[in-house]
Design a protein around this motif. Structure first.
Motif, PDB file in Angstrom:
ATOM      1  N   MET A  75       0.860  -1.177   0.000  1.00 44.43           N
ATOM      2  CA  MET A  75       0.000   0.000   0.000  1.00 44.43           C
ATOM      3  C   MET A  75       0.897   1.228   0.000  1.00 44.43           C
ATOM      4  SD  MET A  75      -2.682  -1.130   3.026  1.00 44.43           S
ATOM      5  CE  MET A  75      -3.829   0.195   2.780  1.00 44.43           C
ATOM      6  N   ARG A  76       0.540   2.186  -0.826  1.00 41.07           N
ATOM      7  CA  ARG A  76       1.264   3.451  -0.814  1.00 41.07           C
ATOM      8  C   ARG A  76       0.643   4.355   0.243  1.00 41.07           C
ATOM      9  NH1 ARG A  76       4.721   4.412  -5.093  1.00 41.07           N
ATOM     10  NH2 ARG A  76       5.429   5.995  -3.644  1.00 41.07           N
ATOM     11  N   LEU A  77       1.316   5.437   0.571  1.00 40.45           N
ATOM     12  CA  LEU A  77       0.892   6.304   1.669  1.00 40.45           C
ATOM     13  C   LEU A  77      -0.559   6.781   1.545  1.00 40.45           C
ATOM     14  CD1 LEU A  77       1.578   7.679   4.324  1.00 40.45           C
ATOM     15  CD2 LEU A  77       2.549   9.570   3.000  1.00 40.45           C
ATOM     16  N   PRO A  78      -1.033   7.247   0.380  1.00 39.84           N
ATOM     17  CA  PRO A  78      -2.439   7.674   0.320  1.00 39.84           C
ATOM     18  C   PRO A  78      -3.420   6.551   0.678  1.00 39.84           C
ATOM     19  CG  PRO A  78      -1.237   8.508  -1.572  1.00 39.84           C
ATOM     20  CD  PRO A  78      -0.324   7.545  -0.874  1.00 39.84           C
ATOM     21  N   GLN A  79      -3.092   5.323   0.326  1.00 38.72           N
ATOM     22  CA  GLN A  79      -3.956   4.190   0.679  1.00 38.72           C
ATOM     23  C   GLN A  79      -3.918   3.927   2.176  1.00 38.72           C
ATOM     24  OE1 GLN A  79      -1.903   1.569  -2.089  1.00 38.72           O
ATOM     25  NE2 GLN A  79      -3.866   1.159  -3.083  1.00 38.72           N
ATOM     26  N   VAL A  80      -2.738   4.063   2.775  1.00 38.59           N
ATOM     27  CA  VAL A  80      -2.600   3.859   4.220  1.00 38.59           C
ATOM     28  C   VAL A  80      -3.384   4.936   4.972  1.00 38.59           C
ATOM     29  CG1 VAL A  80      -0.973   3.757   6.153  1.00 38.59           C
ATOM     30  CG2 VAL A  80      -0.370   2.707   3.971  1.00 38.59           C
ATOM     31  N   ILE A  81      -3.290   6.169   4.500  1.00 36.59           N
ATOM     32  CA  ILE A  81      -4.038   7.266   5.120  1.00 36.59           C
ATOM     33  C   ILE A  81      -5.535   6.988   5.030  1.00 36.59           C
ATOM     34  CG2 ILE A  81      -4.642   9.713   4.866  1.00 36.59           C
ATOM     35  CD1 ILE A  81      -1.676  10.173   4.023  1.00 36.59           C
ATOM     36  N   ALA A  82      -5.996   6.565   3.856  1.00 39.72           N
ATOM     37  CA  ALA A  82      -7.419   6.272   3.675  1.00 39.72           C
ATOM     38  C   ALA A  82      -7.867   5.100   4.545  1.00 39.72           C
ATOM     39  CB  ALA A  82      -7.714   5.975   2.209  1.00 39.72           C
ATOM     40  N   ALA A  83      -7.032   4.071   4.668  1.00 41.50           N
ATOM     41  CA  ALA A  83      -7.401   2.877   5.432  1.00 41.50           C
ATOM     42  C   ALA A  83      -7.400   3.123   6.933  1.00 41.50           C
ATOM     43  CB  ALA A  83      -6.454   1.728   5.090  1.00 41.50           C
ATOM     44  N   THR A  84      -6.498   3.978   7.402  1.00 48.14           N
ATOM     45  CA  THR A  84      -6.352   4.172   8.846  1.00 48.14           C
ATOM     46  C   THR A  84      -7.032   5.423   9.375  1.00 48.14           C
ATOM     47  OG1 THR A  84      -4.277   5.406   8.610  1.00 48.14           O
ATOM     48  CG2 THR A  84      -4.113   2.998   8.836  1.00 48.14           C
ATOM     49  N   GLY A  85      -7.219   6.402   8.521  1.00 44.88           N
ATOM     50  CA  GLY A  85      -7.760   7.679   8.982  1.00 44.88           C
ATOM     51  C   GLY A  85      -6.716   8.538   9.661  1.00 44.88           C
ATOM     52  N   CYS A  86      -5.469   8.119   9.600  1.00 46.17           N
ATOM     53  CA  CYS A  86      -4.369   8.859  10.212  1.00 46.17           C
ATOM     54  C   CYS A  86      -3.713   9.767   9.181  1.00 46.17           C
ATOM     55  CB  CYS A  86      -3.314   7.899  10.766  1.00 46.17           C
ATOM     56  SG  CYS A  86      -3.893   6.835  12.080  1.00 46.17           S
ATOM     57  N   SER A  87      -3.169  10.868   9.639  1.00 45.18           N
ATOM     58  CA  SER A  87      -2.456  11.770   8.747  1.00 45.18           C
ATOM     59  C   SER A  87      -1.039  11.248   8.481  1.00 45.18           C
ATOM     60  CB  SER A  87      -2.356  13.165   9.366  1.00 45.18           C
ATOM     61  OG  SER A  87      -1.471  13.142  10.481  1.00 45.18           O
TER      62      SER A  87
ATOM     63  N   ALA B 134      11.010   5.621  -2.929  1.00 44.28           N
ATOM     64  CA  ALA B 134       9.611   5.209  -2.765  1.00 44.28           C
ATOM     65  C   ALA B 134       9.497   4.141  -1.689  1.00 44.28           C
ATOM     66  CB  ALA B 134       9.072   4.675  -4.085  1.00 44.28           C
ATOM     67  N   VAL B 135       8.429   4.230  -0.923  1.00 43.16           N
ATOM     68  CA  VAL B 135       8.146   3.229   0.109  1.00 43.16           C
ATOM     69  C   VAL B 135       6.699   2.792  -0.005  1.00 43.16           C
ATOM     70  CG1 VAL B 135       9.892   4.086   1.736  1.00 43.16           C
ATOM     71  CG2 VAL B 135       7.539   4.935   1.866  1.00 43.16           C
ATOM     72  N   ALA B 136       6.405   1.657   0.579  1.00 40.90           N
ATOM     73  CA  ALA B 136       5.040   1.140   0.642  1.00 40.90           C
ATOM     74  C   ALA B 136       4.892   0.375   1.942  1.00 40.90           C
ATOM     75  CB  ALA B 136       4.751   0.233  -0.554  1.00 40.90           C
ATOM     76  N   TRP B 137       3.652   0.099   2.301  1.00 39.79           N
ATOM     77  CA  TRP B 137       3.363  -0.674   3.501  1.00 39.79           C
ATOM     78  C   TRP B 137       2.735  -1.993   3.097  1.00 39.79           C
ATOM     79  CZ3 TRP B 137       3.785   4.458   3.602  1.00 39.79           C
ATOM     80  CH2 TRP B 137       4.357   5.059   4.723  1.00 39.79           C
ATOM     81  N   ASP B 138       3.008  -3.019   3.860  1.00 40.75           N
ATOM     82  CA  ASP B 138       2.406  -4.324   3.642  1.00 40.75           C
ATOM     83  C   ASP B 138       0.958  -4.264   4.125  1.00 40.75           C
ATOM     84  OD1 ASP B 138       2.503  -7.281   3.219  1.00 40.75           O
ATOM     85  OD2 ASP B 138       2.153  -7.247   5.393  1.00 40.75           O
ATOM     86  N   ALA B 139       0.021  -4.597   3.250  1.00 44.41           N
ATOM     87  CA  ALA B 139      -1.401  -4.507   3.592  1.00 44.41           C
ATOM     88  C   ALA B 139      -1.743  -5.400   4.780  1.00 44.41           C
ATOM     89  CB  ALA B 139      -2.256  -4.879   2.383  1.00 44.41           C
ATOM     90  N   GLU B 140      -1.115  -6.549   4.875  1.00 41.49           N
ATOM     91  CA  GLU B 140      -1.386  -7.459   5.994  1.00 41.49           C
ATOM     92  C   GLU B 140      -0.927  -6.848   7.317  1.00 41.49           C
ATOM     93  OE1 GLU B 140      -0.134 -11.941   7.308  1.00 41.49           O
ATOM     94  OE2 GLU B 140      -0.473 -11.558   5.183  1.00 41.49           O
ATOM     95  N   SER B 141       0.200  -6.158   7.302  1.00 40.09           N
ATOM     96  CA  SER B 141       0.700  -5.498   8.517  1.00 40.09           C
ATOM     97  C   SER B 141      -0.243  -4.383   8.962  1.00 40.09           C
ATOM     98  CB  SER B 141       2.091  -4.916   8.285  1.00 40.09           C
ATOM     99  OG  SER B 141       3.015  -5.924   8.028  1.00 40.09           O
ATOM    100  N   ILE B 142      -0.775  -3.644   7.998  1.00 39.01           N
ATOM    101  CA  ILE B 142      -1.719  -2.579   8.326  1.00 39.01           C
ATOM    102  C   ILE B 142      -3.003  -3.174   8.893  1.00 39.01           C
ATOM    103  CG2 ILE B 142      -3.100  -0.670   7.409  1.00 39.01           C
ATOM    104  CD1 ILE B 142      -0.042  -0.131   7.580  1.00 39.01           C
ATOM    105  N   SER B 143      -3.483  -4.251   8.285  1.00 36.49           N
ATOM    106  CA  SER B 143      -4.682  -4.922   8.778  1.00 36.49           C
ATOM    107  C   SER B 143      -4.482  -5.439  10.194  1.00 36.49           C
ATOM    108  CB  SER B 143      -5.054  -6.069   7.842  1.00 36.49           C
ATOM    109  OG  SER B 143      -6.192  -6.730   8.303  1.00 36.49           O
ATOM    110  N   LYS B 144      -3.333  -6.026  10.459  1.00 32.83           N
ATOM    111  CA  LYS B 144      -3.029  -6.535  11.798  1.00 32.83           C
ATOM    112  C   LYS B 144      -2.994  -5.373  12.802  1.00 32.83           C
ATOM    113  CE  LYS B 144       0.389  -9.146  14.402  1.00 32.83           C
ATOM    114  NZ  LYS B 144       1.714  -9.778  14.393  1.00 32.83           N
ATOM    115  N   TRP B 145      -2.394  -4.266  12.417  1.00 34.81           N
ATOM    116  CA  TRP B 145      -2.335  -3.096  13.285  1.00 34.81           C
ATOM    117  C   TRP B 145      -3.755  -2.612  13.606  1.00 34.81           C
ATOM    118  CZ3 TRP B 145      -4.055   1.913  12.364  1.00 34.81           C
ATOM    119  CH2 TRP B 145      -3.662   2.873  13.308  1.00 34.81           C
TER     120      TRP B 145
END
Length: 63
Positions: free
Chosen positions: A1-13, A36-47
């Protein structure tokens, strides 16, 4: 997941996400390129699940 997706998924800035990464309370990004960086979708879901578990633990029982 790229940063805009992480922001949308978490509601965090952006700032909140990077502050939490620095504090060790949010999954760190994974380098995918020279600048460039990205986040692992599974890690975000676990968080997210861990956050919901904490809220459920402290929320009053509404039965």
């Amino acid at each position: 997941m790229r940063l805009p997706q992480v922001i949308a998924a978490t509601g965090c800035s952006r700032t909140t996400i990077y502050d939490a990464v620095k504090a060790g309370t949010f999954p760190p990004p994974i380098p995918i390129g020279a600048r460039a960086v990205a986040w692992d979708a599974e890690s975000i879901s676990k968080w997210q699940q861990e956050c919901m578990s904490k809220v459920a633990h402290y929320a009053p029982d509404n039965r």
